[in-house]
Structures are given as C-alpha cells and as structure tokens.
Design a protein around this motif. Structure first.
Motif, PDB file in Angstrom:
ATOM      1  N   ILE A 367       0.859  -1.195   0.000  1.00  0.00           N
ATOM      2  CA  ILE A 367       0.000   0.000   0.000  1.00  0.00           C
ATOM      3  C   ILE A 367       0.890   1.238   0.000  1.00  0.00           C
ATOM      4  O   ILE A 367       1.875   1.312   0.720  1.00  0.00           O
ATOM      5  CB  ILE A 367      -0.920   0.001   1.249  1.00  0.00           C
ATOM      6  CG1 ILE A 367      -1.773  -1.268   1.266  1.00  0.00           C
ATOM      7  CG2 ILE A 367      -1.785   1.251   1.285  1.00  0.00           C
ATOM      8  CD1 ILE A 367      -2.632  -1.416   2.499  1.00  0.00           C
ATOM      9  N   ASP A 368       0.518   2.188  -0.835  1.00  0.00           N
ATOM     10  CA  ASP A 368       1.264   3.433  -0.950  1.00  0.00           C
ATOM     11  C   ASP A 368       1.445   4.083   0.439  1.00  0.00           C
ATOM     12  O   ASP A 368       0.478   4.202   1.192  1.00  0.00           O
ATOM     13  CB  ASP A 368       0.423   4.348  -1.852  1.00  0.00           C
ATOM     14  CG  ASP A 368       1.109   5.659  -2.165  1.00  0.00           C
ATOM     15  OD1 ASP A 368       2.051   5.994  -1.443  1.00  0.00           O
ATOM     16  OD2 ASP A 368       0.695   6.326  -3.118  1.00  0.00           O
ATOM     17  N   PRO A 369       2.690   4.487   0.808  1.00  0.00           N
ATOM     18  CA  PRO A 369       2.912   5.074   2.133  1.00  0.00           C
ATOM     19  C   PRO A 369       1.960   6.231   2.449  1.00  0.00           C
ATOM     20  O   PRO A 369       1.524   6.383   3.587  1.00  0.00           O
ATOM     21  CB  PRO A 369       4.361   5.563   2.075  1.00  0.00           C
ATOM     22  CG  PRO A 369       5.000   4.769   0.992  1.00  0.00           C
ATOM     23  CD  PRO A 369       3.917   4.391   0.033  1.00  0.00           C
ATOM     24  N   LYS A 370       1.635   7.019   1.414  1.00  0.00           N
ATOM     25  CA  LYS A 370       0.727   8.157   1.655  1.00  0.00           C
ATOM     26  C   LYS A 370      -0.638   7.644   2.104  1.00  0.00           C
ATOM     27  O   LYS A 370      -1.269   8.186   2.996  1.00  0.00           O
ATOM     28  CB  LYS A 370       0.548   8.968   0.370  1.00  0.00           C
ATOM     29  CG  LYS A 370       1.724   9.866   0.059  1.00  0.00           C
ATOM     30  CD  LYS A 370       1.336  10.940  -0.933  1.00  0.00           C
ATOM     31  CE  LYS A 370       0.851  10.415  -2.243  1.00  0.00           C
ATOM     32  NZ  LYS A 370       1.716   9.901  -3.223  1.00  0.00           N
ATOM     33  N   LEU A 371      -1.047   6.551   1.453  1.00  0.00           N
ATOM     34  CA  LEU A 371      -2.354   5.983   1.781  1.00  0.00           C
ATOM     35  C   LEU A 371      -2.329   5.377   3.174  1.00  0.00           C
ATOM     36  O   LEU A 371      -3.277   5.493   3.949  1.00  0.00           O
ATOM     37  CB  LEU A 371      -2.677   4.905   0.747  1.00  0.00           C
ATOM     38  CG  LEU A 371      -4.117   4.508   0.679  1.00  0.00           C
ATOM     39  CD1 LEU A 371      -4.921   5.652   0.116  1.00  0.00           C
ATOM     40  CD2 LEU A 371      -4.255   3.280  -0.177  1.00  0.00           C
ATOM     41  N   ARG A 372      -1.205   4.744   3.495  1.00  0.00           N
ATOM     42  CA  ARG A 372      -1.081   4.175   4.846  1.00  0.00           C
ATOM     43  C   ARG A 372      -1.225   5.301   5.866  1.00  0.00           C
ATOM     44  O   ARG A 372      -1.907   5.165   6.879  1.00  0.00           O
ATOM     45  CB  ARG A 372       0.278   3.491   5.014  1.00  0.00           C
ATOM     46  CG  ARG A 372       0.453   2.235   4.176  1.00  0.00           C
ATOM     47  CD  ARG A 372       1.549   1.364   4.756  1.00  0.00           C
ATOM     48  NE  ARG A 372       2.846   1.992   4.755  1.00  0.00           N
ATOM     49  CZ  ARG A 372       3.840   1.710   3.911  1.00  0.00           C
ATOM     50  NH1 ARG A 372       3.667   0.773   3.004  1.00  0.00           N
ATOM     51  NH2 ARG A 372       4.986   2.306   3.983  1.00  0.00           N
ATOM     52  N   ALA A 373      -0.558   6.426   5.562  1.00  0.00           N
ATOM     53  CA  ALA A 373      -0.631   7.561   6.501  1.00  0.00           C
ATOM     54  C   ALA A 373      -2.063   8.069   6.573  1.00  0.00           C
ATOM     55  O   ALA A 373      -2.590   8.353   7.643  1.00  0.00           O
ATOM     56  CB  ALA A 373       0.309   8.663   6.052  1.00  0.00           C
ATOM     57  N   ALA A 374      -2.719   8.150   5.393  1.00  0.00           N
ATOM     58  CA  ALA A 374      -4.096   8.656   5.378  1.00  0.00           C
ATOM     59  C   ALA A 374      -5.026   7.738   6.171  1.00  0.00           C
ATOM     60  O   ALA A 374      -5.978   8.190   6.792  1.00  0.00           O
ATOM     61  CB  ALA A 374      -4.587   8.783   3.944  1.00  0.00           C
ATOM     62  N   ARG A 375      -4.731   6.437   6.141  1.00  0.00           N
ATOM     63  CA  ARG A 375      -5.560   5.495   6.895  1.00  0.00           C
ATOM     64  C   ARG A 375      -5.176   5.473   8.369  1.00  0.00           C
ATOM     65  O   ARG A 375      -5.730   4.711   9.147  1.00  0.00           O
ATOM     66  CB  ARG A 375      -5.321   4.081   6.372  1.00  0.00           C
ATOM     67  CG  ARG A 375      -6.093   3.728   5.145  1.00  0.00           C
ATOM     68  CD  ARG A 375      -5.826   2.276   4.929  1.00  0.00           C
ATOM     69  NE  ARG A 375      -6.365   1.777   3.708  1.00  0.00           N
ATOM     70  CZ  ARG A 375      -6.217   0.514   3.338  1.00  0.00           C
ATOM     71  NH1 ARG A 375      -5.551  -0.332   4.098  1.00  0.00           N
ATOM     72  NH2 ARG A 375      -6.720   0.081   2.222  1.00  0.00           N
ATOM     73  N   GLY A 376      -4.162   6.264   8.708  1.00  0.00           N
ATOM     74  CA  GLY A 376      -3.723   6.327  10.102  1.00  0.00           C
ATOM     75  C   GLY A 376      -2.953   5.097  10.519  1.00  0.00           C
ATOM     76  O   GLY A 376      -2.941   4.730  11.704  1.00  0.00           O
ATOM     77  N   LEU A 377      -2.302   4.446   9.550  1.00  0.00           N
ATOM     78  CA  LEU A 377      -1.526   3.242   9.883  1.00  0.00           C
ATOM     79  C   LEU A 377      -0.093   3.665  10.185  1.00  0.00           C
ATOM     80  O   LEU A 377       0.647   4.034   9.283  1.00  0.00           O
ATOM     81  CB  LEU A 377      -1.562   2.284   8.687  1.00  0.00           C
ATOM     82  CG  LEU A 377      -1.070   0.877   8.913  1.00  0.00           C
ATOM     83  CD1 LEU A 377      -1.928   0.162   9.938  1.00  0.00           C
ATOM     84  CD2 LEU A 377      -1.076   0.094   7.608  1.00  0.00           C
ATOM     85  N   PRO A 378       0.307   3.658  11.461  1.00  0.00           N
ATOM     86  CA  PRO A 378       1.646   4.174  11.781  1.00  0.00           C
ATOM     87  C   PRO A 378       2.749   3.294  11.192  1.00  0.00           C
ATOM     88  O   PRO A 378       2.641   2.071  11.194  1.00  0.00           O
ATOM     89  CB  PRO A 378       1.676   4.132  13.313  1.00  0.00           C
ATOM     90  CG  PRO A 378       0.271   3.907  13.753  1.00  0.00           C
ATOM     91  CD  PRO A 378      -0.417   3.193  12.639  1.00  0.00           C
ATOM     92  N   GLU A 379       3.787   3.942  10.683  1.00  0.00           N
ATOM     93  CA  GLU A 379       4.902   3.213  10.065  1.00  0.00           C
ATOM     94  C   GLU A 379       5.633   2.353  11.086  1.00  0.00           C
ATOM     95  O   GLU A 379       6.269   1.368  10.745  1.00  0.00           O
ATOM     96  CB  GLU A 379       5.890   4.209   9.438  1.00  0.00           C
ATOM     97  CG  GLU A 379       5.332   4.984   8.263  1.00  0.00           C
ATOM     98  CD  GLU A 379       5.171   4.129   7.008  1.00  0.00           C
ATOM     99  OE1 GLU A 379       6.157   3.517   6.591  1.00  0.00           O
ATOM    100  OE2 GLU A 379       4.047   4.077   6.468  1.00  0.00           O
ATOM    101  N   ASP A 380       5.566   2.745  12.355  1.00  0.00           N
ATOM    102  CA  ASP A 380       6.320   2.028  13.385  1.00  0.00           C
ATOM    103  C   ASP A 380       5.481   0.933  14.062  1.00  0.00           C
ATOM    104  O   ASP A 380       5.919   0.337  15.043  1.00  0.00           O
ATOM    105  CB  ASP A 380       6.801   3.026  14.456  1.00  0.00           C
ATOM    106  CG  ASP A 380       5.636   3.760  15.101  1.00  0.00           C
ATOM    107  OD1 ASP A 380       4.707   4.145  14.369  1.00  0.00           O
ATOM    108  OD2 ASP A 380       5.640   3.944  16.326  1.00  0.00           O
ATOM    109  N   LEU A 381       4.295   0.673  13.522  1.00  0.00           N
ATOM    110  CA  LEU A 381       3.383  -0.270  14.198  1.00  0.00           C
ATOM    111  C   LEU A 381       3.953  -1.697  14.189  1.00  0.00           C
ATOM    112  O   LEU A 381       4.443  -2.181  13.167  1.00  0.00           O
ATOM    113  CB  LEU A 381       2.033  -0.275  13.487  1.00  0.00           C
ATOM    114  CG  LEU A 381       0.907  -0.958  14.253  1.00  0.00           C
ATOM    115  CD1 LEU A 381       0.415  -0.043  15.377  1.00  0.00           C
ATOM    116  CD2 LEU A 381      -0.271  -1.281  13.324  1.00  0.00           C
ATOM    117  N   ILE A 382       3.897  -2.344  15.347  1.00  0.00           N
ATOM    118  CA  ILE A 382       4.305  -3.755  15.455  1.00  0.00           C
ATOM    119  C   ILE A 382       3.043  -4.568  15.756  1.00  0.00           C
ATOM    120  O   ILE A 382       2.271  -4.220  16.658  1.00  0.00           O
ATOM    121  CB  ILE A 382       5.334  -3.960  16.586  1.00  0.00           C
ATOM    122  CG1 ILE A 382       6.615  -3.181  16.270  1.00  0.00           C
ATOM    123  CG2 ILE A 382       5.636  -5.450  16.783  1.00  0.00           C
ATOM    124  CD1 ILE A 382       7.684  -3.297  17.362  1.00  0.00           C
TER     125      ILE A 382
END
Ligand code: PLP
Length: 911
Positions: A367-382
């Motif tokens: 998933i495109d990083p921008k979209l992940r951010a828009a969905r509120g999916l944190p990059e650091d999520l474990i």
C-alpha cells in the motif's frame, strides 16, 4: 467487564442430548464440548470410527446415491460442514479452498449494477477482489468508514444496495464496527440487501455475527479454525436456504470446494478451537497490559481505553489474539522485531505459535505510504499474533527484544523497566502530523497557483511541434473556510462575483462511485456524476452563468469524489490577479487551487512537518528555479503530482480534452517543453521541464479582443490542407525556434545579455510565422508596433491562440523604469491592458498552516512594490453568513494589492 454473551453457550444448540427425564431439563452443550464432539446423527460411520475418515475419492459408484462426484459433495466435507454449522449457530455451512475463495463465492451472488458498501480498512486481498468485480463485473463499490455506523447510512439505497461487507475488529489496528447496528440500519432501509461479515479475526467461538443480523459470515479458516498454519481453507455460514443454494451452486460450478484431506485437517483443528483461543486471548490480555503499562500506544479491545470497547463487548465474547503497538520510531520497531526469538517473524495469524510483524514493511508494504498515513496506519506499528506458548516465556522474550532494541531501559530509581522515548524529532513530527490530520477540515487553507504563457510554438503544437510554456507570476488564490452548518459554498469573485451554497446532504451522493483506497481517477470522466451534478445542484443556473457553472461543476465533481465519506462543510473562495479567459491559463490555475484545497481538506495530501530553523537549503537538484518566491521549495514532488492529477481532472471537466500543459505549469511552475505524442516533428511526445530556467521579465498586454480559439485552430488546419508545403516549412521553422529557445533557456554558459538577445530574435521570428499562419489580429500588430517603436525597441509576439487575446513583450533587465512607465501609458491609451510580470516562477503554493496568518501585518504593511503590476481585482461584497477573519480580509481585498497582501500573510510553501 464481563462479556454480555457467554461464549460457552451458542444460541443455536444443534445436536444436544434429549432430556433424560421430564424432571431433568435438556441443557445445550457448551462451546468447547461442541467443538470437540464431531458427531452427525445423519451420517453415522459404519465402523464407529472415532475420527472422521478421509474419503480420498473423486467419484462414488452407483446411481442416485448421496455422493457421486467430489466436486459436488464428499462425505469428509459433509462432516466438516455439519460441524462448522453447529459451532457457528448456523443452519448451513460450506467449505472452500481459502478465505478468498469464500469471498469469491459470496460475491457471485451479485449482478452487474448492484452496489456494495464495504469498509475502507479491509484485508488487502478483499480490497483486491472488490476492485476486480468493480472493473469486470459492473458492481458499484462504496468504501465507507464502517467504524461509524452513521457514515454507512447515506450509501444505503433501498433497491440498489445489494450487499454490505464488514470486518470487525480490523487488522492490524483493531478498529471495531457495530455489526448489530449496521445490520439493523441496512435491513430497515434496504430489506433485500445481504449483510456479510468477515469473521476471521474472531472465529465463531468469540463472535457469531449471524446472531446479530448478518446474513452470511465467512472465515479464513487458514487462521484460528485450523490453528496450525498447515492448510488453507475458507468457511461460509448462513441461515437462509436461498443463499445457501446459490452459493452451493457456485461451488459446484467452479469446483473450489475444500479437498478431503484438508477437510480432515480442518475438522481436527476445530476440535481444539475453544481451548486454543482461551489460552491465546488470555495471554494477549497480559501482553497488551504489559505494553500499555510501559506507555507504548497499544491497540487491543481488551484495554480500558480502546475506543470501540463498549461495542465490541456487546457483540463479541472475547478480544481475540491479535494486538498491535507503536514504539514511536520505525527503526526502533525494526530492531524490536529483529531481536525477538520466540515470536516468529511471519505474515498471517491464528496459529498456535506466536508471531511478530511490522505491517508497513510486510503485510501492508504494497500500500502506498501516503495511503497508509491517510488510513492512520503508523509506520512504526508492530503487530503481535499471540500463540499458546507459556505467557511468561512470551513476555520474557518480548521484554528482551525491547531491551535489546533500546525501546525500554532499567530505571534504578523506580526499580523497573521504563519506556525510552525516541530521542529524534520523529515523535514530535508524528504528533504534529496527527494534529494536522485531525484538524485538516477544521482549518482554513489558503492556496495559490500561477497562470501560464506559451513562449514559443503555439498553433504549431497542434501539429506535433514542441511548444515552450512557462508560469507567469499572476496567480489565482483559493481559500477554504470551515462552515460547520452542513452546507458547502463557492464564491468565484472574478466570475461576476458568483456565490452559491448547497446543503451537503442534497448533493447527488448516490451518483458517486468513490475511488477505492489507492485507486486513481480513471482517464475518462464519470459522465453519470457530471449529469447528476448538472441535473441537481447546478440545475437552477442558466446560460448567463455559463462560466461560473463550469467552474462550480469542476469543483463539485472533485468535492463529491474526494469527500467520501467526510462530507466536510466549508466555503471555497477563489479570486485571481490573472485575467480570466485571456489565454493565460486562468482555468488551470483555478483548477489547481480547487484541487489543492479539496485534497488538503480531505486529508488526501499532507504537508510535511514545519521546517526546523536550521533546515537544509532548498534542494538544488529539483527542476525549477524559483526566483520570484525566494526558492522556498517545500511541497514534496509526490504531493505536487497528486495535485496535478486532480487539476487535470478539473481541466477535463472544464475543457473536455486538455493537453495537460496548463495544469502542469500551474502546479510545478518554471517552464516546460511540450510535444504532442504521436507526431513526428517533435520527436518523442510528452512534457519535459526546462532545467535551470531563468526567471524573465515580460510585459503582458491584453488586447481585450475576444477570440474563438477553435476557429483559429481550424483555420490553420485548413491552410495546412490547402498549402501543405508552406505550412510544413513554417512548422519546421517553429520547431527549430522552440528547440533553440529551450537550449538557450537551459544553457548555464550563456550570459543574461546573450540570452535576452537570442530570445528577442526568436520572439520576432516566431511571431512572423504566426502572421503567415493567419492567426494575428490588427490589435496585436498595434501592440507589436508600439513596443517595437523608438525609444523602446522591444520584441513582442502574440501568445496562445492569437486573433486577439494577449501579446508578450520581453523586457530586458536594464530597461529603464521611466521608459516602461511611458510604454505602459501608451498601451493603456490605446485601450489595451498591460501587466508587468515575471515568467518562470514558483508553481502551486500553500500558506503555511504552522503559523497563523499575519492579518494585522498584512493590512498595515505596504509591501514595497516589486516590479509586478497585477490587474485590478474588484472588491466584493461579503456573503451573509459569518466569515472567518481571513476570508473577510480576502474577500474585501480590492485593487492591485491582492498579490502583495497574500504574500505578506505569512510563510508560503511552494512546490
Ligand atoms: N480475511 C481476513 C481478515 C484475512 O486476514 C485473510 C488472510 O489473511 C483473508 C480474509 C483471506 O484468507 P485466505 O488467505 O485464507 O484466502
């Protein structure tokens, strides 16, 4: 809090013992007993085998028997399906080759034209399949935030809505959808719609959606039902005979039923489902509490602060065994995952073994990083998927990993491990971003975009010659101001001061097919939506409001497409220092402002966090030189590209078949060379920025003579047919003019004086060719003569379609101010409108939201006039409803000061 449903007692107690005597009442077996007891009274084994045998046979002998061919039915599968139905409170169960196969079977109930309402945070494979049936099956898919039942309501259509697809909790953020409330809403409004729930995260042990109004439930049995990651399977359950019949027909037709061996393994797995789940979720609660107590943001419905906890407790009987947490730093998270030993690094979940993963680099990496951010999916999520190992060992291993990675450290004073907050600015930045995100539709966004001029190659560009276009420092400005009264309004100050407002709920939302997550607008416009806007919100606008109607159509088209499901209430005011309809790209700069504003309000683009005072100088490798805006390049190219795509969509709404040059210049600024694809003269088609373009001073003179662009273009086409040799040789000459200009503009060796001399000659030459092509006009020749006359001696050419419109005159750097004043006076006297402007400056800009606009400063300060003289912008009467301070000031701004006023408001951020 105790669950309100006893997981041990399914409501639908299929085979339970008969009462032993009238005195002793019949009691249903509890869940774990049902799980362990595989017994089908209608299918007794002839030898009394304790374990259901594997009927590894494709065919069965005889005629008219229960089984004849395993695609249609198999005894091992029948046992499994009976068992699954029993533990799922269902009348019917079907078993297929995977979770996705189950969804495929369910979706085949739909017909072209049907509509589905689905979550906007679904399992990736589900999204993929929905996208496929949308493009290949003619099914309309609305992606909605199903964690808010109210956001589903507007999409329910009494007859068109055929299916609702829900997941709860979601993976990996554990967001909760109220299955019961949504099912009820749907049944009331669209009685024929089928409510489908993907229950994979919970299994029938913890959640039985059929008891809460769902019509069909499916699980990826690859997960908890099998429990050992040793098979792929999908199960479907329902109570309705008609639905079962339709799905069984599909399974028999396509042959994706679960094979006998896998049926056996799955049956064996389900016997221990309750046992495994009890252990796995008990440990999950311990792990979640441990991480939460250390201060890591932790997502698990069993934690007291989980936002969906109350709904989840009402519907489900437990919290499951998937949880996730944030460390505050992506690299730190990577170190934690790498340092774990007992927790295996793997995708998927539901296994007896515990797993650890980082969704953004693993399962959700596509998933495109921008979209992940828009969905509120944190990059650091474990993400942690908890197994059945001893909880002490699991927490011990996690603690070691956290220590090794530096996420926690021992605090001697407190005599315990405490969280080490990451020392970088990332956490602060993340917080700022989150703040920006949360308030995107509640703040004012002030944006601007430049117009464009064609320097060389107009008309010839239609026949494959390269054209050179550049931004012009006359801009359109757009301001969004929150309204919060359920209305949307537009105010186009330069188009007869047009103001219109609509009730947001009255807009034609039904006609919208929102884009799936990550999907781009298609190459063609959605004509259904355009027709619906024209017949609905714009129906009352007559021919006299043609331009305003076109602008409103472009704006509403983007609003409806982008505002799903946010439906923000705000006003958009646009006004320009750019003459409208004079061939200077006013529509593209408007389109760019509207697209930027709508993307910002809808959080589809985000600004990076504010620059630190010590931030690095602007990136010198980027293509454009931003002389007029002090080189404050800040907006990332990916964001600009997104704006450009939508600005192009708006241009299509306005013009039908635009080249894309105008919007590209409005977004990126600077200058570019454009050649139409598919023609030989200009070599390969496309747009290329002219690197190192030097900002130039131009006098732009509006002849104010209206022209018919289409007629002028057709005239050149006719000449080409009648006199091909003449026109071809002109086209070749213009091609070499464009190439020479392009080389000169990008040549670092050329002195400024040499560059201006070369351009002057090319301007005269290009204009003469345009005269021969028959697209000049007496007014343009008068402007040329006036500017060329002594003492000025300047070079002028028409720009754009000709036949009127504007002429451009190159003004050398050393041209005397007094001479310029007298030239402008002379032109004005001849009833022309001259503007002094610079060409090749910045593209799209956004007023920094990190500092409040400097209203007091702006109104009090007279900015020293630079050499730009934008046209008069009429002051306009403010609208009736209350205006924000900035909007009030913007709408009151009259006169030539608009550009300076906007500039002085604060820090502008540019592409
Ligand atoms: N639904 C959910 C929630 C899932 O997590 C998955 C797989 O990860 C599926 C469906 C698809 O299941 P399968 O991989 O068995 O096809």
């Amino acid at each position: 809090m105790a669950p309100t449903i006893d997981p041990k007692v399914p409501r639908h107690d299929l085979p339970t013992p008969e009462p032993e005597s009238p005195l002793r009442s019949r009691k249903p077996y509890r869940f774990s007993t049902l799980c362990a007891t595989v017994e089908n009274p209608d299918q007794k084994d002839q030898y009394g085998s304790s374990s259901v045998p594997i009927y590894q046979s494709a065919t069965f002998k005889g005629v008219g028997n229960v089984y004849d061919y395993s695609r249609s039915g198999n005894p091992t599968r029948s046992h499994l399906e009976h068992h699954i139905a029993k533990i799922s409170s269902a009348e019917h169960a079907l078993t297929v080759s995977s979770g996705m196969a189950a969804l495929d079977v369910i979706l085949r109930i739909l017909k072209p034209g049907d509509e589905i309402i689905a979550g906007d945070d679904l399992y990736g494979g589900t999204n993929r399949l929905l996208t496929y049936i949308r493009s290949h099956g003619g099914v309309v898919v609305h992606h909605v935030d199903t964690t808010n039942p109210a956001s589903v309501l507007p999409f329910i259509h009494p007859t068109k809505t055929a299916m609702i697809l829900l997941e709860s909790p979601t993976n990996p953020l554990l967001k909760i959808a109220d299955i019961a409330a949504i099912s009820k809403d749907v049944k009331e409004r669209a009685p024929d719609a089928i409510v489908v729930v993907d229950n994979t995260m919970m299994s029938p042990y913890l959640q039985r959606p059929l008891e809460h109004g769902a019509d069909i439930v499916y699980d990826s049995a690859t997960k908890y039902l099998s429990g050992h990651h040793d098979l792929m399977a999908g199960v479907i359950t329902c109570n309705r005979d008609d639905l079962k019949k339709a799905m069984a027909f599909t399974i028999n037709s396509i042959g994706n039923a679960l094979a006998p061996n896998d049926c056996f393994l799955l049956l064996r797995g389900t016997k221990t489902l309750a046992l495994r789940m009890d252990r796995q979720q008990a440990t999950s609660q311990l792990v979640a509490t441990y991480l939460h107590s250390l201060g890591f943001p932790t997502h698990y419905p069993g934690l007291p602060d989980h936002p969906g906890r109350e709904i989840h407790e009402r519907i489900a009987a437990g919290n499951g065994a998937v949880l996730s947490f944030e460390t505050g730093d992506k690299e730190l998270s990577e170190r934690v995952v790498g340092a774990a030993r007992l927790w295996g690094i793997s995708v998927s979940f539901g296994c007896v073994n515990s797993l650890i993963s980082m969704p953004c680099v693993m399962s959700h990496a596509s998933i495109d990083p921008k979209l992940r951010a828009a969905r509120g999916l944190p990059e650091d999520l474990i993400r942690l998927c908890v197994g059945i190992e001893d909880p002490v060992d699991l927490i011990d291993d996690l603690e070691h990993a956290l220590i090794d990675a530096g996420a926690i450290a021992f605090d001697a004073q407190q005599n315990k491990y405490i969280r080490v907050v990451p020392s970088t600015n990332d956490e602060l930045n993340a917080a700022v971003q989150k703040l920006g995100l949360a308030e995107a539709d509640q703040q004012e966004w002030f944006v601007s975009a430049p117009g464009k001029i064609i320097l060389f190659g107009e008309h010839a560009v239609v026949h494959g010659v390269t054209a050179v276009a550049a931004s012009v420092d006359l801009r359109c400005y757009g301001l969004t101001t929150p309204r919060n009264d359920g209305k949307l309004s537009v105010h186009f100050a330069d188009i007869d001061n047009f103001y219109h407002e609509w009730d947001i709920e009255s807009l034609p939302w039904d006609a919208v097919t929102p884009l799936a997550a990550g999907e781009e607008h298609s190459d063609v416009l959605d004509q259904v939506l355009i027709d619906a806007i024209c017949a609905g919100p714009l129906a009352d606008l007559g021919e006299d409001a043609k331009s305003a109607k076109a602008a409103a159509l472009a704006f509403l088209y983007m609003y409806l497409m982008l505002s799903h499901p946010r439906r923000s209430s705000f006003n958009f005011t646009a006004r320009a220092t750019l003459p409208v309809g004079a061939g200077l790209g006013s529509s593209a700069s408007f389109s760019t402002c509207a697209a930027t504003s709508l993307l910002l309000v809808n959080r589809a683009i985000m600004l990076p966090p504010p620059p630190q005072p010590t931030s690095a100088p602007a990136d010198s490798s980027a293509p454009h030189v931003h002389v007029s805006h002090q080189g404050r390049r800040f907006i990332p190219p990916t964001t600009a590209e997104q704006v450009n795509k939508w600005a192009f969509v708006a241009e299509k709404v306005l013009h039908g078949n635009p080249s894309g040059v105008d919007n590209s210049v409005a977004v990126f600024g600077g200058a570019l060379a454009y050649t139409r694809a598919g023609f030989s003269l200009g070599g390969k088609g496309g747009m290329e920025p002219i690197q190192g373009f030097k900002s130039l001073k131009f006098l732009l003179t509006n002849s104010t003579v209206p022209r018919d662009t289409k007629k002028l273009v057709a005239g050149v086409g006719l000449l080409k047919t009648n006199e091909p040799e003449l026109v071809d040789s002109i086209l070749k000459s213009i091609q070499s003019i464009s190439e020479e200009a392009r080389r000169a503009l990008a040549d670092p060796e050329l002195s400024r004086v040499e560059l201006l001399a070369a351009l002057s000659a090319l301007i005269n030459e290009n204009h003469q060719h345009l005269v021969t092509l028959g697209v000049s006009h007496p007014s343009l020749e008068t402007i040329r003569a006036t500017t060329a006359a002594a003492p000025y001696g300047l070079s002028t050419k028409l720009t754009g379609a000709g036949g009127g419109g504007c002429a451009v005159t190159l003004v050398p750097d050393d041209f005397q101010d007094s001479a310029l004043d007298s030239l402008m006076a002379a032109l004005t006297q001849e009833k022309f409108v001259p503007y002094l402007t610079s060409v090749g400056g910045s593209g799209m800009g956004i007023l920094s939201p990190y500092t409040p606009p400097n209203l007091g400063h702006a109104s009090a300060t007279v900015v020293p006039p630079d050499q730009v003289t934008p046209p008069q912008t009429p002051g306009v009467e403010p609208a009736d409803e209350p205006l924000g301070d900035l909007r009030l000031a913007f709408e009151k701004q009259g006169g030539p000061q608009l550009a300076q006023w906007a500039d002085a408001l604060g820090r502008w951020l540019y592409v």
